[in-house]
Design a protein around this motif. Structure first.
Motif, PDB file in Angstrom:
ATOM      1  N   LEU A 139     -32.303 -24.754  14.789  1.00  0.00           N
ATOM      2  CA  LEU A 139     -32.805 -23.777  15.750  1.00  0.00           C
ATOM      3  C   LEU A 139     -32.689 -22.355  15.222  1.00  0.00           C
ATOM      4  N   ASN A 140     -31.818 -22.167  14.218  1.00  0.00           N
ATOM      5  CA  ASN A 140     -31.668 -20.868  13.576  1.00  0.00           C
ATOM      6  C   ASN A 140     -32.348 -20.821  12.209  1.00  0.00           C
ATOM      7  N   GLY A 141     -33.176 -21.832  11.916  1.00  0.00           N
ATOM      8  CA  GLY A 141     -33.937 -21.833  10.678  1.00  0.00           C
ATOM      9  C   GLY A 141     -33.157 -22.249   9.455  1.00  0.00           C
ATOM     10  N   VAL A 142     -32.049 -22.974   9.642  1.00  0.00           N
ATOM     11  CA  VAL A 142     -31.182 -23.370   8.533  1.00  0.00           C
ATOM     12  C   VAL A 142     -31.131 -24.890   8.446  1.00  0.00           C
ATOM     13  N   THR A 198     -37.047 -30.862  19.987  1.00  0.00           N
ATOM     14  CA  THR A 198     -38.476 -30.711  19.712  1.00  0.00           C
ATOM     15  C   THR A 198     -39.248 -30.377  20.974  1.00  0.00           C
ATOM     16  N   ALA A 199     -38.874 -30.998  22.090  1.00  0.00           N
ATOM     17  CA  ALA A 199     -39.557 -30.732  23.361  1.00  0.00           C
ATOM     18  C   ALA A 199     -39.378 -29.287  23.793  1.00  0.00           C
ATOM     19  N   VAL A 200     -38.238 -28.691  23.471  1.00  0.00           N
ATOM     20  CA  VAL A 200     -37.956 -27.324  23.894  1.00  0.00           C
ATOM     21  C   VAL A 200     -38.442 -26.304  22.870  1.00  0.00           C
ATOM     22  N   ALA A 201     -38.226 -26.601  21.579  1.00  0.00           N
ATOM     23  CA  ALA A 201     -38.428 -25.588  20.537  1.00  0.00           C
ATOM     24  C   ALA A 201     -39.568 -25.895  19.582  1.00  0.00           C
ATOM     25  N   ALA A 249     -36.806 -29.736  13.624  1.00  0.00           N
ATOM     26  CA  ALA A 249     -36.434 -31.092  13.212  1.00  0.00           C
ATOM     27  C   ALA A 249     -36.703 -31.346  11.734  1.00  0.00           C
ATOM     28  N   LYS A 250     -37.632 -30.601  11.135  1.00  0.00           N
ATOM     29  CA  LYS A 250     -37.947 -30.777   9.717  1.00  0.00           C
ATOM     30  C   LYS A 250     -36.815 -30.296   8.815  1.00  0.00           C
ATOM     31  N   LEU A 251     -35.885 -29.545   9.378  1.00  0.00           N
ATOM     32  CA  LEU A 251     -34.771 -29.009   8.600  1.00  0.00           C
ATOM     33  C   LEU A 251     -33.552 -29.930   8.591  1.00  0.00           C
ATOM     34  N   ASN A 301     -29.288 -28.832  27.648  1.00  0.00           N
ATOM     35  CA  ASN A 301     -28.282 -28.408  26.677  1.00  0.00           C
ATOM     36  C   ASN A 301     -28.887 -27.474  25.636  1.00  0.00           C
ATOM     37  N   VAL A 302     -30.097 -27.818  25.148  1.00  0.00           N
ATOM     38  CA  VAL A 302     -30.774 -26.993  24.150  1.00  0.00           C
ATOM     39  C   VAL A 302     -31.159 -25.650  24.762  1.00  0.00           C
ATOM     40  N   ARG A 303     -31.695 -25.665  25.988  1.00  0.00           N
ATOM     41  CA  ARG A 303     -32.092 -24.411  26.632  1.00  0.00           C
ATOM     42  C   ARG A 303     -30.886 -23.482  26.851  1.00  0.00           C
ATOM     43  N   TYR A 304     -29.760 -24.058  27.280  1.00  0.00           N
ATOM     44  CA  TYR A 304     -28.571 -23.232  27.498  1.00  0.00           C
ATOM     45  C   TYR A 304     -28.167 -22.524  26.201  1.00  0.00           C
TER      46      TYR A 304
END
Length: 318
Positions: A199-202, A260-263, A268-270, A309-312
């Motif tokens: 989610l942070n591009g890492v 994936t549904a949220v972001a 997921a590719k990372l 959880n992901v949204r929080y």
């Protein structure tokens, strides 16, 4: 109402302090002071009342005695050495996870004030030959040193309550995800990092298969449950003061699908899949078919979905 949070510098401690600051009251009384204590000085939180910070090493009885005050009404005991670290450094795990709670309980006994003590245990107390599904009356059969230390502390919470030294209540936490910050030495750390880092591009590494099942709760919901747990009347807790905190069981694939549904599909590719036998050995002994009937009756709850959880995490921590 004066509240002490031991472990107040950690993720759950900070979320809890923030939730209490917003609420302003606990157990029917206005909060006058929250003290945040940890092995290093915790960050303060914004509140309309006094926030104090202290350095406390719970493995040191003198440090604990200097931290717990006569007028502390509610003590949250969150501090611990995490699972992987307790497994590799047995002495450190015993000093912090076993002797630490004992130091806290002995200080409460010496004060004679019978404070409310809210202890965070772990689902690592389950394991071995215990039959699924698991619940509040399942035998504790931990398969790690960390789980064993938490199980012993639960027994102490019950006995010190029975003797009238404290008004104790303990909650076995699900794995808390998505946790902010950096990866730690917990064996379960990857259950946050495979989401947080992408989610942070890492890039992140997942050491288990995508069908691996586990029991989860968000940091926000955990803090809300700990507030409720302190407010439950002693008469409603029964003879066993320790219970399972509600969570939900999902597979690694479901976690990734929720992200994936949220972001969107890019995070997921990372994720890189790489077997790590030592992590797999520890987590494969953990149970996941867990039910928290008692806590749910008392008003505690789980997240509605892992998308929450992901949204929080995205709303509060990223």
């Amino acid at each position: 109402m004066n509240i002490l949070i031991i472990g107040g510098g950690g993720v759950v401690g900070q979320k809890l302090a923030t939730a209490l600051a917003r609420k302003g009251r606990l157990r029917g009384k206005d909060i006058a002071r929250i003290t945040l204590a940890d092995i290093v000085s915790p960050a303060p939180v914004n509140a309309p009342f006094s926030i104090e910070t202290k350095v406390c090493d719970i493995a040191d009885a003198t440090s604990v005695a200097e931290t717990i005050a006569q007028d502390d009404d509610v003590i949250y005991l969150l501090a611990a050495i995490v699972s992987g670290q307790a497994e590799t450094d047995f002495d450190l795990g015993m000093n912090v996870n076993l002797h630490g709670p004992l130091n806290v309980l002995e200080r409460c006994r010496a004060l004679g004030t019978c404070p409310v003590v809210v202890f965070t245990s772990s689902i690592a107390v389950y394991g071995g030959e215990v039959t699924d599904p698991l619940g509040d009356h399942s035998n504790l059969n931990p398969q790690t040193s960390y789980g064993g230390q938490k199980a012993i502390a639960e027994i102490l919470i019950n006995d010190y309550t029975r003797k009238g030294f404290i008004d104790g209540r303990g909650f076995r936490l699900p794995t808390i995800s998505v946790r902010p910050g950096k990866a730690n030495l917990a064996a379960s750390s990857f259950m946050s990092s495979i989401l947080r880092e992408p989610l942070n591009g890492v890039e992140a590494v997942c050491p288990v298969d995508d069908n691996f099942l586990h029991y989860y709760l968000s940091p926000r919901k955990c803090a809300e449950n700990l507030v409720i747990g302190a407010e439950v009347a002693a008469s409603d807790l029964g003879m066993n003061r320790c219970m399972q905190m509600p969570g939900r069981t999902w597979s690694i694939r479901q976690l990734i699908d929720a992200m994936t549904a949220v972001a969107g599909p890019e995070p997921a590719k990372l994720i890189r899949w790489e077997d790590q036998p030592e992590v797999r050995r520890i987590v494969s002994g953990w149970k996941w078919d867990i039910h928290a009937d008692k806590a749910e009756r008392l008003g505690l709850g789980a997240d509605d979905s892992f998308e929450d959880n992901v949204r929080y995490y995205l709303e509060e921590d990223k």
